[in-house]
Design a protein around this motif. Structure first.
Motif, PDB file in Angstrom:
ATOM      1  N   GLY A   1      60.343 108.455   2.915  1.00 25.17           N
ATOM      2  CA  GLY A   1      59.410 108.852   3.859  1.00 25.17           C
ATOM      3  C   GLY A   1      58.263 108.286   4.376  1.00 25.17           C
ATOM      4  N   ARG A   2      58.287 106.972   3.856  1.00 26.34           N
ATOM      5  CA  ARG A   2      57.292 106.027   4.444  1.00 26.34           C
ATOM      6  C   ARG A   2      57.711 104.945   4.720  1.00 26.34           C
ATOM      7  NH1 ARG A   2      52.165 108.688   4.355  1.00 26.34           N
ATOM      8  NH2 ARG A   2      52.401 110.282   2.562  1.00 26.34           N
ATOM      9  N   ASP A   3      57.240 104.317   6.022  1.00 33.24           N
ATOM     10  CA  ASP A   3      57.660 103.019   6.423  1.00 33.24           C
ATOM     11  C   ASP A   3      57.272 101.880   5.863  1.00 33.24           C
ATOM     12  OD1 ASP A   3      58.827 104.402   8.708  1.00 33.24           O
ATOM     13  OD2 ASP A   3      56.840 104.428   9.783  1.00 33.24           O
ATOM     14  N   GLY A   4      57.978 100.776   5.882  1.00 38.58           N
ATOM     15  CA  GLY A   4      57.833  99.540   5.538  1.00 38.58           C
ATOM     16  C   GLY A   4      57.713  99.607   3.690  1.00 38.58           C
ATOM     17  N   ARG A   5      57.562  98.432   2.949  1.00 35.29           N
ATOM     18  CA  ARG A   5      57.610  98.517   1.516  1.00 35.29           C
ATOM     19  C   ARG A   5      56.212  98.371   1.009  1.00 35.29           C
ATOM     20  NH1 ARG A   5      62.971  96.578   1.417  1.00 35.29           N
ATOM     21  NH2 ARG A   5      62.515  95.755  -0.863  1.00 35.29           N
ATOM     22  N   TRP A   6      56.349  98.698  -0.334  1.00 36.12           N
ATOM     23  CA  TRP A   6      55.037  99.194  -1.063  1.00 36.12           C
ATOM     24  C   TRP A   6      55.055  98.480  -2.593  1.00 36.12           C
ATOM     25  CZ3 TRP A   6      51.604 102.211   1.786  1.00 36.12           C
ATOM     26  CH2 TRP A   6      52.039 102.701   2.908  1.00 36.12           C
ATOM     27  N   ARG A   7      54.096  98.160  -2.908  1.00 37.56           N
ATOM     28  CA  ARG A   7      53.916  97.823  -4.161  1.00 37.56           C
ATOM     29  C   ARG A   7      53.143  98.706  -5.202  1.00 37.56           C
ATOM     30  NH1 ARG A   7      49.166  95.360  -6.142  1.00 37.56           N
ATOM     31  NH2 ARG A   7      48.496  94.814  -3.991  1.00 37.56           N
ATOM     32  N   LEU A   8      53.738  99.144  -6.355  1.00 35.79           N
ATOM     33  CA  LEU A   8      53.038 100.228  -7.187  1.00 35.79           C
ATOM     34  C   LEU A   8      52.099  99.674  -8.197  1.00 35.79           C
ATOM     35  CD1 LEU A   8      55.857 101.150  -6.120  1.00 35.79           C
ATOM     36  CD2 LEU A   8      56.271 102.431  -8.150  1.00 35.79           C
ATOM     37  N   TYR A   9      51.238 100.518  -8.284  1.00 37.82           N
ATOM     38  CA  TYR A   9      50.213 100.481  -9.260  1.00 37.82           C
ATOM     39  C   TYR A   9      49.687 101.303 -10.123  1.00 37.82           C
ATOM     40  CZ  TYR A   9      45.973  97.615 -10.973  1.00 37.82           C
ATOM     41  OH  TYR A   9      44.948  96.973 -11.808  1.00 37.82           O
ATOM     42  N   PRO A  10      49.871 101.773 -11.385  1.00 35.10           N
ATOM     43  CA  PRO A  10      49.715 102.976 -11.895  1.00 35.10           C
ATOM     44  C   PRO A  10      48.133 102.953 -12.460  1.00 35.10           C
ATOM     45  CG  PRO A  10      51.296 101.725 -13.216  1.00 35.10           C
ATOM     46  CD  PRO A  10      51.285 101.099 -11.889  1.00 35.10           C
ATOM     47  N   VAL A  11      47.586 104.323 -12.504  1.00 31.71           N
ATOM     48  CA  VAL A  11      46.274 104.071 -13.004  1.00 31.71           C
ATOM     49  C   VAL A  11      46.199 105.475 -13.992  1.00 31.71           C
ATOM     50  CG1 VAL A  11      43.728 104.368 -12.516  1.00 31.71           C
ATOM     51  CG2 VAL A  11      45.249 102.949 -10.989  1.00 31.71           C
ATOM     52  N   GLU A  12      45.908 105.181 -15.357  1.00 24.95           N
ATOM     53  CA  GLU A  12      45.823 106.192 -16.288  1.00 24.95           C
ATOM     54  C   GLU A  12      44.304 106.615 -16.278  1.00 24.95           C
ATOM     55  OE1 GLU A  12      46.824 109.061 -19.069  1.00 24.95           O
ATOM     56  OE2 GLU A  12      47.934 108.275 -17.466  1.00 24.95           O
ATOM     57  N   TYR A  13      43.798 107.929 -16.400  1.00 25.26           N
ATOM     58  CA  TYR A  13      42.432 108.378 -16.530  1.00 25.26           C
ATOM     59  C   TYR A  13      42.156 108.804 -17.836  1.00 25.26           C
ATOM     60  CZ  TYR A  13      41.667 108.096 -11.441  1.00 25.26           C
ATOM     61  OH  TYR A  13      41.536 107.517 -10.392  1.00 25.26           O
ATOM     62  N   LYS A  14      41.006 108.329 -18.538  1.00 23.09           N
ATOM     63  CA  LYS A  14      40.787 108.754 -19.823  1.00 23.09           C
ATOM     64  C   LYS A  14      39.338 109.274 -19.860  1.00 23.09           C
ATOM     65  CE  LYS A  14      44.480 107.599 -21.778  1.00 23.09           C
ATOM     66  NZ  LYS A  14      45.585 108.333 -22.117  1.00 23.09           N
ATOM     67  N   LEU A  15      38.993 110.130 -21.077  1.00 22.64           N
ATOM     68  CA  LEU A  15      37.424 110.676 -20.736  1.00 22.64           C
ATOM     69  C   LEU A  15      36.700 109.758 -21.330  1.00 22.64           C
ATOM     70  CD1 LEU A  15      35.915 113.429 -20.943  1.00 22.64           C
ATOM     71  CD2 LEU A  15      36.510 113.611 -23.112  1.00 22.64           C
ATOM     72  N   GLY A  16      36.798 109.212 -22.453  1.00 27.90           N
ATOM     73  CA  GLY A  16      35.779 108.397 -23.041  1.00 27.90           C
ATOM     74  C   GLY A  16      35.472 106.946 -22.815  1.00 27.90           C
ATOM     75  N   GLN A  17      35.399 106.147 -23.474  1.00 30.55           N
ATOM     76  CA  GLN A  17      35.141 104.509 -23.323  1.00 30.55           C
ATOM     77  C   GLN A  17      36.403 103.863 -23.715  1.00 30.55           C
ATOM     78  OE1 GLN A  17      31.568 103.827 -25.276  1.00 30.55           O
ATOM     79  NE2 GLN A  17      32.343 104.648 -27.342  1.00 30.55           N
ATOM     80  N   PRO A  18      36.498 102.418 -23.142  1.00 25.93           N
ATOM     81  CA  PRO A  18      37.584 101.595 -23.670  1.00 25.93           C
ATOM     82  C   PRO A  18      38.066 101.690 -25.091  1.00 25.93           C
ATOM     83  CG  PRO A  18      36.098 100.477 -22.021  1.00 25.93           C
ATOM     84  CD  PRO A  18      35.450 101.854 -22.307  1.00 25.93           C
ATOM     85  N   ASP A  19      39.335 101.552 -25.229  1.00 26.50           N
ATOM     86  CA  ASP A  19      40.035 101.835 -26.431  1.00 26.50           C
ATOM     87  C   ASP A  19      40.265 100.530 -27.258  1.00 26.50           C
ATOM     88  OD1 ASP A  19      41.988 102.776 -28.521  1.00 26.50           O
ATOM     89  OD2 ASP A  19      43.493 102.439 -27.075  1.00 26.50           O
ATOM     90  N   ILE A  20      39.522 100.330 -28.340  1.00 31.79           N
ATOM     91  CA  ILE A  20      39.918  98.911 -28.915  1.00 31.79           C
ATOM     92  C   ILE A  20      41.191  99.013 -29.796  1.00 31.79           C
ATOM     93  CG2 ILE A  20      37.502  98.642 -29.127  1.00 31.79           C
ATOM     94  CD1 ILE A  20      37.430  99.582 -31.980  1.00 31.79           C
ATOM     95  N   GLN A  21      41.966 100.015 -29.832  1.00 32.05           N
ATOM     96  CA  GLN A  21      42.949  99.981 -30.810  1.00 32.05           C
ATOM     97  C   GLN A  21      44.312  99.731 -29.602  1.00 32.05           C
ATOM     98  OE1 GLN A  21      43.113 104.174 -32.763  1.00 32.05           O
ATOM     99  NE2 GLN A  21      42.852 102.958 -34.503  1.00 32.05           N
ATOM    100  N   GLY A  22      43.912  99.903 -28.694  1.00 32.03           N
ATOM    101  CA  GLY A  22      45.303  99.676 -27.595  1.00 32.03           C
ATOM    102  C   GLY A  22      46.113 100.641 -27.494  1.00 32.03           C
ATOM    103  N   ALA A  23      46.018 102.076 -27.737  1.00 34.84           N
ATOM    104  CA  ALA A  23      46.874 102.866 -27.818  1.00 34.84           C
ATOM    105  C   ALA A  23      46.819 103.248 -26.164  1.00 34.84           C
ATOM    106  CB  ALA A  23      46.143 104.296 -28.352  1.00 34.84           C
TER     107      ALA A  23
END
Length: 222
Positions: free
Chosen positions: A96-118
């Protein structure tokens, strides 16, 4: 069956699993769950982001929200909070879209950066699904943290990808055996919504379901 999700694990479970294997098993094997203030706020934030019928165009960038993803190879499935699509001659075609596209996923989190890496583990699993679905390569993605209102770039290294594979394999083995790991008391237990069900202080080799069953019978006997 190609469309049968019964053997697929939820990508969101990777965060539970990294946080605490027992927590993951209580939710995904024993089907137990309780809300607390943190989990409710997290749900509200994701509801604001998710809209699987909504694609917004911002200049040459497309924003696709609530995109369902799955991997036949890993047997995992889930939903991406946001997938940004950038016009790129080295990208992939999008229906449904012309051309070619690069995908970039973004995940939204409530708090602050996770040091455990989960969070990074969950994000990487989403990207691996997208790679399989669109036959492409996604070298990096991003986590957005609501508390600090800032994005954090995540490089999807081979080490991180292997950790996703190893974690999924361990989760599948536990699911197949129907086994819930023993409780281990830790600092994170205080903020866990399942602490009353888990009973980490008891650290007994019984499932949460068995604990609840015993509790009900004890009440009946009184």
């Amino acid at each position: 069956m190609a469309n049968d999700d019964s053997e697929f694990l939820m990508i969101s479970g990777l965060k539970h699993f990294q946080f605490c294997r027992r927590r993951w098993a209580l939710v995904h094997i024993e089907q137990l769950w309780e809300e607390n203030a943190l989990t409710l706020e997290g749900h509200f934030m994701h509801e604001r982001v998710h809209d699987d019928s909504f694609t917004e165009a911002r200049g040459s960038v497309l924003l696709s929200r609530g995109m369902p993803v799955r991997s036949q190879e890993l047997k995992i499935t889930g939903v991406c909070d946001m997938v940004e699509l950038y016009k790129d001659e080295n990208g992939v075609p999008i229906q449904g879209r012309d051309g070619r596209w690069r995908l970039y996923p973004v995940e939204y989190k409530l708090g602050q950066p996770d040091i455990q890496g989960a969070d990074a583990l969950q994000l990487c699993a989403q990207a691996m699904c997208l790679e399989e679905m669109f036959v492409t390569n996604i070298p990096e993605a991003a986590l957005y943290y609501g508390k600090v209102k800032r994005r954090q770039c995540v490089l999807l290294t081979e080490e991180l990808r292997q950790k996703v594979k190893d974690s999924v394999m361990e989760m599948q083995q536990l699911m197949l055996k129907g086994r819930t790991p023993k409780a281990k008391m830790g600092k994170a237990c205080k903020s866990c919504s399942l602490v009353d069900i888990c009973q980490p202080k008891l650290a007994k080799q019984v499932s949460a379901s068995e604990y609840i069953h015993r509790a009900f019978h004890e009440e009946d006997e009184v």
